[in-house]
Write an enzyme that holds these catalytic residues in place. Structure first.
Site, mmCIF file in Angstrom:
data_model
loop_
_atom_site.group_PDB
_atom_site.id
_atom_site.type_symbol
_atom_site.label_atom_id
_atom_site.label_comp_id
_atom_site.label_asym_id
_atom_site.label_seq_id
_atom_site.Cartn_x
_atom_site.Cartn_y
_atom_site.Cartn_z
ATOM 1 N N ARG A 49 -61.109 -49.240 -5.182
ATOM 2 C CA ARG A 49 -60.589 -50.591 -4.885
ATOM 3 C C ARG A 49 -59.934 -51.178 -6.127
ATOM 4 N NH1 ARG A 49 -63.944 -54.393 -5.652
ATOM 5 N NH2 ARG A 49 -65.681 -53.410 -4.577
ATOM 6 N N TYR A 102 -41.697 -66.801 8.739
ATOM 7 C CA TYR A 102 -42.442 -65.876 9.581
ATOM 8 C C TYR A 102 -43.645 -66.622 10.172
ATOM 9 C CZ TYR A 102 -45.795 -62.311 10.824
ATOM 10 O OH TYR A 102 -46.728 -61.577 11.492
ATOM 11 N N ASP A 174 -40.552 -65.337 -0.593
ATOM 12 C CA ASP A 174 -40.764 -64.206 0.316
ATOM 13 C C ASP A 174 -39.389 -63.584 0.538
ATOM 14 O OD1 ASP A 174 -41.021 -62.461 2.457
ATOM 15 O OD2 ASP A 174 -42.536 -63.678 3.464
ATOM 16 N N LYS A 199 -41.699 -53.586 5.970
ATOM 17 C CA LYS A 199 -40.333 -53.720 6.466
ATOM 18 C C LYS A 199 -39.383 -52.797 5.685
ATOM 19 C CE LYS A 199 -42.437 -56.476 9.156
ATOM 20 N NZ LYS A 199 -43.251 -57.461 8.552
HETATM 21 C C1 LIG Z 1 -40.806 -62.486 6.222
HETATM 22 C C2 LIG Z 1 -42.171 -61.941 6.429
HETATM 23 N N1 LIG Z 1 -43.135 -62.173 5.528
HETATM 24 C C3 LIG Z 1 -44.396 -61.698 5.679
HETATM 25 C C4 LIG Z 1 -44.754 -60.963 6.789
HETATM 26 C C5 LIG Z 1 -46.175 -60.475 6.937
HETATM 27 O O1 LIG Z 1 -46.245 -59.129 6.626
HETATM 28 P P1 LIG Z 1 -47.283 -58.080 7.285
HETATM 29 O O2 LIG Z 1 -46.976 -58.011 8.747
HETATM 30 O O3 LIG Z 1 -47.023 -56.831 6.531
HETATM 31 O O4 LIG Z 1 -48.647 -58.652 7.039
HETATM 32 C C6 LIG Z 1 -43.781 -60.669 7.748
HETATM 33 C C7 LIG Z 1 -44.132 -59.870 8.938
HETATM 34 O O5 LIG Z 1 -43.382 -59.758 9.875
HETATM 35 C C8 LIG Z 1 -42.462 -61.163 7.566
HETATM 36 O O6 LIG Z 1 -41.488 -60.931 8.466
#
Ligand SMILES: Cc1ncc(COP(=O)(O)O)c(C=O)c1O
Length: 400
Positions: A49, A102, A174, A199
């Site tokens: 971990r 998101y 983000d 992604k």
């Molecule tokens: C812009 C964005 N940030 C964060 C996330 C969260 O990521 P995860 O699904 O890997 O937890 C997503 C998921 O779709 C996203 O589109």
């Protein structure tokens, strides 16, 4: 010697393995390590971990690609976000979040962190006056997504960084939709970059992961402490898949951008659609800022359907090559209805998304085939009234 992005993606953090010379970083599937003496773990590796060489290679590579000093890899984007929030904020602190983000990020703030005592204000962060009003002297973090999911709005990272810093706050970006290839927020003044590596970084829809990258080594150290203390780490298999994905990020992103430009141009000429949202279109309100801070405009395209929600859903159901599904950023093209799928958790909230919106993750297949599929999917609108749709999905009010 400083290397360019494409070289770093293949080599940063990825020296040949010292024992065998393996060119590809191995998957170190181990939970523990032999120690040479009590208190003398080799190179600090004591427990899986706390540290793992496969994860370390991914973290070093991500840091190099973002121009940061420290990268940290997590089990998911949301695990990365949660670790960041609870490292930097304490109950009672105030954060500013975007009014387009998101859905899961919104849910983390509104349903989880708020219960823990975090105060938040949402604002349209592509509008700098609105951002300046929302940021107060008590603001600890300004959290921005750019381009946003799913409305593809663009925020000015450099300008937001100055606003945040003037108030003594950190700017978190983000950058999932852009990937490190198209946008490097740390070089524009941001303090922390967040990725859902699920992604574009992973790029093949076969792994879930998240990352944080920072410029300040002290903040990196604090985040690493929390990463270990909270435990949401990326496993070695997942880290390896993501690292493999990063090697081809540059070539994939170029093709995603080529194809998305073709798709956006095709959709822009369709009278059935009231709006096509793509930062690469000259008429997009964020086009100039995107052109300044991004290398190209990305692989995500959204559009709004004049005939409304039923018609938007009918198009999603009619697509064949575009797979109906959540997520984005993989080599295969996806289509989805955000209000019923990825953003169901924003229903009834200030971040609710329009019901007539369709989101595309444009993959790297033949652009001709993609356009042909969209043409036949839009044909459902002229084939008669779309079938009424069921009132919702059975997953409950939070969706995913
Ligand atoms: C812009 C964005 N940030 C964060 C996330 C969260 O990521 P995860 O699904 O890997 O937890 C997503 C998921 O779709 C996203 O589109």
């Amino acid at each position: 010697m400083t290397h360019r992005f494409e070289t770093l993606a293949i080599h940063a953090g990825q020296e040949p393995e010292p024992v065998t010379g393996a060119v590809v970083t191995p998957i170190f599937a181990t939970s523990t390590y032999h120690q040479d003496a009590v208190g003398a773990p080799r190179q600090g590796y004591d427990y899986g971990r706390s540290a793992n060489p496969t994860r370390r290679a991914l973290e070093d590579c991500l840091a190099a690609l973002e121009g940061g000093r420290r990268g940290l890899a997590f089990a998911s984007g949301l695990a990365a976000e949660d670790t960041l929030l609870r490292t930097v904020c304490a109950p009672g602190d105030h954060v500013v979040i975007p009014d387009d983000a998101y859905g899961g990020t919104y849910r983390l703030f509104a349903r989880i962190a708020e219960r823990w005592g975090l105060r938040w204000t949402h604002a349209p962060l592509h509008d700098l006056d609105a951002a300046a009003t929302a940021i107060t002297s008590g603001t600890k973090l300004v959290w921005v997504e750019t381009p946003t999911n799913p409305l593809l709005r663009v925020a000015d990272i450099a300008a937001l960084a100055s606003l945040a810093h003037r108030a003594g706050a950190l700017l978190v970006v983000d950058s999932t939709f852009a990937s490190p290839y198209l946008q490097r927020p740390l070089t524009l003044g941001a303090d922390v970059v967040v990725h859902s590596t699920t992604k574009y970084c992973g790029g093949h829809s076969d792994v879930v992961g998240g990352a944080l990258v920072v410029r300040d080594p002290a903040l990196g150290e604090e985040l690493a402490y929390h990463q270990n203390a909270m435990g949401g780490v990326a496993g070695p298999f997942d880290a390896w898949l993501t690292l493999r994905g990063l090697k081809t990020l540059a070539v994939r992103m170029e093709r995603h951008c080529d194809n998305a430009e073709r798709v956006a141009a095709f959709l822009s000429a369709r009278s059935e659609l009231s709006e096509v949202l793509y930062p690469g279109l000259p008429g997009h309100p964020g086009h100039a800022v995107a052109a300044r801070q991004m290398r190209r405009f990305g692989g995500m395209v959204s559009f709004r359907v004049r005939a409304g929600e039923e018609a938007a859903i009918a198009i999603c159901n009619q697509a064949r090559l575009f797979t109906l599904g959540e997520s984005l950023g993989g080599v295969e093209s996806l289509i989805e209805h955000p209000a019923r799928m990825t953003h169901a958790s924003t229903a009834g909230s200030p971040l609710e998304v329009p019901a007539d919106l369709v989101r595309l993750s444009v993959g790297i297949e033949s652009a001709d085939d993609l356009v042909a599929d969209l043409e036949q999917a839009l044909g459902v609108l002229s084939a008669g009234r779309p079938r009424p749709v069921s009132p919702g999905r059975p997953a409950g009010p939070d969706g995913r």
